[in-house]
Design a protein around this motif. Sequence first.
Motif, PDB file in Angstrom:
ATOM      1  N   GLU A   1       0.837  -1.198   0.000  1.00  0.00           N
ATOM      2  CA  GLU A   1       0.000   0.000   0.000  1.00  0.00           C
ATOM      3  C   GLU A   1       0.872   1.249   0.000  1.00  0.00           C
ATOM      4  OE1 GLU A   1      -2.404  -0.408   3.469  1.00  0.00           O
ATOM      5  OE2 GLU A   1      -3.907  -1.663   2.469  1.00  0.00           O
ATOM      6  N   TYR A   2       0.404   2.267  -0.683  1.00  0.00           N
ATOM      7  CA  TYR A   2       1.086   3.556  -0.655  1.00  0.00           C
ATOM      8  C   TYR A   2       0.043   4.657  -0.811  1.00  0.00           C
ATOM      9  CZ  TYR A   2       0.710   3.332  -5.763  1.00  0.00           C
ATOM     10  OH  TYR A   2       0.237   3.228  -7.049  1.00  0.00           O
ATOM     11  N   ILE A   3       0.440   5.859  -0.449  1.00  0.00           N
ATOM     12  CA  ILE A   3      -0.480   6.997  -0.438  1.00  0.00           C
ATOM     13  C   ILE A   3      -0.175   7.942  -1.597  1.00  0.00           C
ATOM     14  CG2 ILE A   3      -1.171   9.084   0.820  1.00  0.00           C
ATOM     15  CD1 ILE A   3      -2.307   6.729   2.163  1.00  0.00           C
ATOM     16  N   ILE A   4      -1.215   8.331  -2.321  1.00  0.00           N
ATOM     17  CA  ILE A   4      -1.112   9.466  -3.236  1.00  0.00           C
ATOM     18  C   ILE A   4      -1.812  10.631  -2.543  1.00  0.00           C
ATOM     19  CG2 ILE A   4      -1.726  10.429  -5.480  1.00  0.00           C
ATOM     20  CD1 ILE A   4      -1.568   7.700  -6.675  1.00  0.00           C
ATOM     21  N   VAL A   5      -1.021  11.595  -2.123  1.00  0.00           N
ATOM     22  CA  VAL A   5      -1.534  12.707  -1.325  1.00  0.00           C
ATOM     23  C   VAL A   5      -2.185  13.746  -2.239  1.00  0.00           C
ATOM     24  CG1 VAL A   5      -0.922  14.497   0.349  1.00  0.00           C
ATOM     25  CG2 VAL A   5       0.305  12.315   0.349  1.00  0.00           C
ATOM     26  N   PRO A   6      -3.362  14.250  -1.874  1.00  0.00           N
ATOM     27  CA  PRO A   6      -3.983  15.300  -2.686  1.00  0.00           C
ATOM     28  C   PRO A   6      -3.240  16.622  -2.548  1.00  0.00           C
ATOM     29  CG  PRO A   6      -5.245  14.952  -0.690  1.00  0.00           C
ATOM     30  CD  PRO A   6      -4.183  13.882  -0.712  1.00  0.00           C
ATOM     31  N   LYS A   7      -3.598  17.568  -3.367  1.00  0.00           N
ATOM     32  CA  LYS A   7      -2.997  18.895  -3.292  1.00  0.00           C
ATOM     33  C   LYS A   7      -3.583  19.637  -2.093  1.00  0.00           C
ATOM     34  CE  LYS A   7      -2.347  23.152  -5.962  1.00  0.00           C
ATOM     35  NZ  LYS A   7      -2.709  23.869  -7.217  1.00  0.00           N
ATOM     36  N   ILE A   8      -2.762  19.818  -1.061  1.00  0.00           N
ATOM     37  CA  ILE A   8      -3.207  20.487   0.164  1.00  0.00           C
ATOM     38  C   ILE A   8      -2.504  21.837   0.254  1.00  0.00           C
ATOM     39  CG2 ILE A   8      -3.345  20.353   2.675  1.00  0.00           C
ATOM     40  CD1 ILE A   8      -3.195  17.309   2.409  1.00  0.00           C
ATOM     41  N   VAL A   9      -3.280  22.905   0.330  1.00  0.00           N
ATOM     42  CA  VAL A   9      -2.713  24.256   0.373  1.00  0.00           C
ATOM     43  C   VAL A   9      -3.264  25.007   1.576  1.00  0.00           C
ATOM     44  CG1 VAL A   9      -2.410  24.358  -2.126  1.00  0.00           C
ATOM     45  CG2 VAL A   9      -4.535  25.186  -1.112  1.00  0.00           C
ATOM     46  N   LYS A  10      -2.529  26.022   1.987  1.00  0.00           N
ATOM     47  CA  LYS A  10      -2.997  26.886   3.065  1.00  0.00           C
ATOM     48  C   LYS A  10      -3.907  27.948   2.460  1.00  0.00           C
ATOM     49  CE  LYS A  10      -1.332  29.316   7.170  1.00  0.00           C
ATOM     50  NZ  LYS A  10      -0.129  29.760   7.924  1.00  0.00           N
ATOM     51  N   LEU A  11      -5.167  27.926   2.863  1.00  0.00           N
ATOM     52  CA  LEU A  11      -6.155  28.831   2.294  1.00  0.00           C
ATOM     53  C   LEU A  11      -6.082  30.211   2.944  1.00  0.00           C
ATOM     54  CD1 LEU A  11      -9.171  26.351   2.168  1.00  0.00           C
ATOM     55  CD2 LEU A  11      -7.571  26.912   0.344  1.00  0.00           C
TER      56      LEU A  11
ATOM     57  N   THR B   1     -13.148  17.651  -3.731  1.00  0.00           N
ATOM     58  CA  THR B   1     -13.774  17.764  -2.414  1.00  0.00           C
ATOM     59  C   THR B   1     -12.783  17.418  -1.309  1.00  0.00           C
ATOM     60  OG1 THR B   1     -15.881  17.109  -3.408  1.00  0.00           O
ATOM     61  CG2 THR B   1     -15.741  17.035  -1.015  1.00  0.00           C
ATOM     62  N   THR B   2     -12.008  16.358  -1.530  1.00  0.00           N
ATOM     63  CA  THR B   2     -11.000  15.947  -0.552  1.00  0.00           C
ATOM     64  C   THR B   2      -9.932  17.022  -0.387  1.00  0.00           C
ATOM     65  OG1 THR B   2     -11.373  13.629  -1.158  1.00  0.00           O
ATOM     66  CG2 THR B   2      -9.359  14.131   0.048  1.00  0.00           C
ATOM     67  N   GLU B   3      -9.494  17.603  -1.492  1.00  0.00           N
ATOM     68  CA  GLU B   3      -8.485  18.664  -1.435  1.00  0.00           C
ATOM     69  C   GLU B   3      -8.991  19.867  -0.654  1.00  0.00           C
ATOM     70  OE1 GLU B   3      -7.514  19.454  -5.492  1.00  0.00           O
ATOM     71  OE2 GLU B   3      -6.133  17.747  -5.668  1.00  0.00           O
ATOM     72  N   LEU B   4     -10.252  20.259  -0.876  1.00  0.00           N
ATOM     73  CA  LEU B   4     -10.819  21.397  -0.156  1.00  0.00           C
ATOM     74  C   LEU B   4     -10.914  21.105   1.338  1.00  0.00           C
ATOM     75  CD1 LEU B   4     -12.221  24.091   0.185  1.00  0.00           C
ATOM     76  CD2 LEU B   4     -14.356  23.029  -0.591  1.00  0.00           C
ATOM     77  N   PHE B   5     -11.431  19.936   1.680  1.00  0.00           N
ATOM     78  CA  PHE B   5     -11.605  19.572   3.090  1.00  0.00           C
ATOM     79  C   PHE B   5     -10.263  19.554   3.827  1.00  0.00           C
ATOM     80  CE2 PHE B   5     -11.979  16.351   6.470  1.00  0.00           C
ATOM     81  CZ  PHE B   5     -13.049  16.874   7.185  1.00  0.00           C
ATOM     82  N   LEU B   6      -9.261  18.923   3.221  1.00  0.00           N
ATOM     83  CA  LEU B   6      -7.955  18.830   3.875  1.00  0.00           C
ATOM     84  C   LEU B   6      -7.233  20.174   3.880  1.00  0.00           C
ATOM     85  CD1 LEU B   6      -6.715  15.337   2.632  1.00  0.00           C
ATOM     86  CD2 LEU B   6      -7.647  15.954   4.865  1.00  0.00           C
ATOM     87  N   SER B   7      -7.465  21.004   2.873  1.00  0.00           N
ATOM     88  CA  SER B   7      -6.863  22.340   2.866  1.00  0.00           C
ATOM     89  C   SER B   7      -7.454  23.205   3.973  1.00  0.00           C
ATOM     90  CB  SER B   7      -7.074  23.006   1.503  1.00  0.00           C
ATOM     91  OG  SER B   7      -6.339  22.334   0.493  1.00  0.00           O
ATOM     92  N   LEU B   8      -8.761  23.097   4.196  1.00  0.00           N
ATOM     93  CA  LEU B   8      -9.394  23.815   5.307  1.00  0.00           C
ATOM     94  C   LEU B   8      -8.804  23.355   6.640  1.00  0.00           C
ATOM     95  CD1 LEU B   8     -13.111  23.722   4.107  1.00  0.00           C
ATOM     96  CD2 LEU B   8     -11.808  25.808   4.585  1.00  0.00           C
ATOM     97  N   SER B   9      -8.682  22.045   6.789  1.00  0.00           N
ATOM     98  CA  SER B   9      -8.137  21.490   8.026  1.00  0.00           C
ATOM     99  C   SER B   9      -6.683  21.912   8.227  1.00  0.00           C
ATOM    100  CB  SER B   9      -8.242  19.961   7.993  1.00  0.00           C
ATOM    101  OG  SER B   9      -7.760  19.396   9.188  1.00  0.00           O
ATOM    102  N   TYR B  10      -5.906  21.862   7.150  1.00  0.00           N
ATOM    103  CA  TYR B  10      -4.491  22.248   7.216  1.00  0.00           C
ATOM    104  C   TYR B  10      -4.349  23.722   7.591  1.00  0.00           C
ATOM    105  CZ  TYR B  10       0.253  23.211   5.536  1.00  0.00           C
ATOM    106  OH  TYR B  10       1.558  23.607   5.430  1.00  0.00           O
ATOM    107  N   THR B  11      -5.220  24.554   7.046  1.00  0.00           N
ATOM    108  CA  THR B  11      -5.180  25.987   7.358  1.00  0.00           C
ATOM    109  C   THR B  11      -5.466  26.233   8.830  1.00  0.00           C
ATOM    110  OG1 THR B  11      -5.903  26.517   5.110  1.00  0.00           O
ATOM    111  CG2 THR B  11      -6.158  28.241   6.774  1.00  0.00           C
TER     112      THR B  11
END
Length: 358
Positions: A154-164, A251-261
């Motif tokens: 198993e390996y992870i492909i990480v979505p594009k996560i940005v600081k909003l 949707t995943t990128e938006l959710f994780l970007s919000l969380s990361y921010t």
Amino acid sequence: MKKELKIFLAILVSNIILYLFTENDFAIFLIIISVVYMVLSFISITASNKKITLDIEEYEGAKKTRERIFISAQNNSYVPILRYEVKVFFKNSLTEELIEGVVDTSLNPRRKKIIDVKVPDMRCGLIEAAISQVSVKDTFGLFEKLWTEDNNVEYIIVPKIVKLNMDDEELSQFDMESYKYSSVKKGEDLSEIFGIREYTPGDSIRGIHWKLSGKFGHTMVKIPSFPIESSFMLILDKRFDGKNFDLIEKTTELFLSLSYTLVNKDYTYSMGWYDYCMEKFVYKKISSNEDFSKAVIDLLSTPFRKDSGSVTEYFLNSYTEENFTSYIYVTNSDIAEKEVEQLREYGEVKIYKPNDFI
């Protein structure tokens, strides 16, 4: 009988007939070569049957890079493998997309070979690469031995996560009265006091501690405390229409970007989604980047599914000791406003949609 073997035998019989009627030397040469090839191919495949060991070496990829995995194949027999075929299935746990790949190579006797396998272009998620079937063939495919393997990685492909670009005013909708405060870090919230110091030019008048100023005979100001924990919740809607896989990624990128921010603004909060594998709503408390990283893996490991139910109902019907007062709801639903009506009875709700935000 395989098609290739039928054709080969037909050619062999034709050469035999040709020799019987013409006594052509070239025909007997072809007959001898054909028979020798068949015998050696059969012996080679029989001798190598299940004398090959396989392993997949782990690889951790990142979105938009060229991911690869490596298959290690060891030929333990004393004969060469002319055609060695490995079928690999790639399954995305987030989107549940399935792609098949085939590796065709050869193996030298008593040697190990590292096979470089290019991973197909896939969306973000936890990817399982599994060897499903292995076959050994001769060059022309006359003989073949098949067997199954239970070997995966198993390996992870990480979505594009940005600081909003979310300023404090945008976040002021949340109920700050529900915060817990740090005893070691000052902040900007005057409802709780971190300490006291003398007034300096530029200090806000609202921060003056009038009682202590009168006691000490000079102006004293409050040092505001820094909030370290709040009672707000990020909810991800993992429902899927069954068609638009790109929207899952957005949707995943938006959710994780919000969380990361939020975590990089030193907020403590919770994030959650309905887990269709466990059939329950799951919560993740986030107070550090380490918590966030662990939650990312958990989120990418569970699928989006087609569902006529309401995510907010799943959340409200779930058990939790937390009393959330504010919510961020990330969804693609066209009736999101209607879905959060009941949720608004428990606190402030803000809806984010990927097409409107990113």
